[in-house]
Design an enzyme around this catalytic site. Sequence first.
Site: not given
Length: 262
Positions: A153, A166
Amino acid sequence: MTASVPPAPFDLTGRVAVVTGAARGQGAAHALTLAAAGARVVLTDIHEPDGESPADAAAAATGRPDAALFLRHDVASADDWERVVATTVRRYGRLDVLVNNAALWHTAPVGEETEEGFRSLVSVNLVGPFLGIRAVLPAMRAAGGGSVVNISSTAGLTGIPGHAAYGATKFGLRGLTRSAALDVAADGIRVNSVHPGMIDTPMIAGVTGGGDGVRDREYPGVPLRRIGTPQDVAHLVLFLASDASSYVTGAEFAVDGGLAAR
């Protein structure tokens, strides 16, 4: 001297791929794209597909009944990984590509994140890809090489408020990619990471508002002024899975409309 004409670099005919988190969204797009390029694809997910199985869609789109297979799979389970790899090799005879796409996402400021929430993301987003890479190595070595594509990501490239858990997992996946690439390069196995930004998938529908109009809106915070599509990411995954990227390993690629360039 007459130059020989190489085979189409994106042709995956004869290759076999496993794509995790493929019941919907980005994972389903990866699987369909690889199948369209000629690969036989094993789609895995802890969730049963919503409506038509992406495996059935891949078979229908390619006209090959054996093009795809769906398996229920918890990526945090080493036993599940052994079963998925064994089933893939038994069904198709080999394994050439692994797309570690399955992930969990939630946000919380670091002071409000729970230990349970942090550990759950680490288990799926980081331990899962590690177990997957370890599980596929024997089959890829037997096939003479392979390609692992880890879906990280932009949160694995830069800090984002509310993304302590995350982001930690996605930065970790970036590090796992680089180290694993060096460990298995001599076996002809390549390992690369892809770093999507804001992509129109069910995972972030709560942020974008979802709906058909989400792709028609302008996004001033994104240099390219639009939200990404699953296909934007899938096309890069195809490149990394194919011989078009045969001299690429240990690399990381942002698919984010320019966000990481700032």
